[in-house]
Enzyme design. Structure first.
Site, PDB file in Angstrom:
ATOM      1  N   SER A 141      47.000 -26.313 -12.176  1.00 35.25           N
ATOM      2  CA  SER A 141      47.178 -25.663 -13.479  1.00 35.25           C
ATOM      3  C   SER A 141      45.804 -25.453 -14.094  1.00 35.25           C
ATOM      4  O   SER A 141      44.859 -26.204 -13.807  1.00 35.25           O
ATOM      5  CB  SER A 141      48.019 -26.552 -14.398  1.00 35.25           C
ATOM      6  N   TYR A 156      48.948 -35.112 -17.827  1.00 33.33           N
ATOM      7  CA  TYR A 156      49.146 -33.914 -17.021  1.00 33.33           C
ATOM      8  C   TYR A 156      47.804 -33.281 -16.655  1.00 33.33           C
ATOM      9  O   TYR A 156      47.549 -32.948 -15.489  1.00 33.33           O
ATOM     10  CB  TYR A 156      50.013 -32.921 -17.780  1.00 33.33           C
TER      11      TYR A 156
END
Length: 249
Positions: A141, A156
């Site tokens: 990501s 994350y």
């Protein structure tokens, strides 16, 4: 991009990017292995893959658990006798910040799936990928390389930054055997990721991108298929960003 009869294992294939990737590989004639924890969703993707190509193999497993990850790869080899492509796509987020007292519980849960499971599947799959001169695509990501977005995504972001670096380390080690390892870093994508992570869905994500749009899962799947194909035979250890210009802003 011909993947006829090649075997592709995709973790987190029950929805979103993983599901789209499974369908696109099926269209290209691959033997697809779809892994996830939600059997109902997996059966739905099974049907969609079967409509476009061969029926995929469903492997219901929680890959954050070592024995289940091992069983998933073993089942793949038992069924097909080989492995050509590993797509480490499974991932989620769990809120936790330094100040709210939930940081470590968040970190342990997120790292177990987003990083440790990807590393473990890579280790398990590598002997088979060496035989086929196959390759690995990790799904990361832009949160792993951009400036921090929000404190609740600390775990994350850290997991994805670590996955990016693991990709480079693995690419270097496995290059000796002709196995390529790359990573894709999506920006905002229209999936159920936020709902699955217990987060409030941001309906105006396009406002954060330079192109004023949000990607469909298929766009990321197309990039994954390119990197897995012979058209990318000279690419390894690379991070391909598809973020509609999010990082520019």
């Amino acid at each position: 991009m011909a993947f006829a009869d090649k075997v592709v294992f995709i973790s987190g294939a029950s929805s979103g990017i993983g599901a789209a990737t499974a369908i696109e590989f099926a269209k290209e004639g691959a033997n697809v292995v779809i892994n996830g924890r939600n059997e109902t969703k997996l059966k739905n993707i099974f049907q969609q893959c079967a409509e476009h190509g061969k029926e995929p193999l469903i492997v219901k497993a929680d890959i954050s658990k070592d024995e289940e990850a091992k069983r998933a790869i073993e089942k793949t080899i038992e069924q097909f006798g080989r492995l050509d492509v590993l797509v480490n796509n499974a991932g989620f987020s769990k809120s936790g910040t330094i100040l709210d007292g939930n940081l470590m519980s968040s970190y342990d849960a997120v790292i177990a799936t987003n990083l440790r499971a990807a590393m473990h599947l890579t280790e398990l799959a590598t002997p088979h990928l060496i035989k086929t001169k196959g390759n690995i695509i990790n799904v990361s990501s832009i949160c792993g390389s951009s400036v921090p977005v929000t404190p609740i995504l600390i775990s994350y972001c850290v997991s994805k930054a670590a996955l990016d670096h693991f990709t480079r380390c693995a690419a270097l080690e496995l290059s000796e055997f002709g196995v390529r390892v790359n990573v894709v870093s999506p920006g905002p994508v229209l999936t159920d990721f936020q709902e699955n992570s217990g987060m409030v869905r941001d309906t105006d994500q396009k406002g954060f991108t330079a192109l004023k749009r949000v990607s469909e899962s298929k766009e990321i799947a197309d990039l994954i298929l390119f990197l897995a194909s012979d058209k990318a035979k000279g690419i390894t250890g690379s991070n391909y960003v598809c973020d509609n210009g999010f990082l520019l802003k």
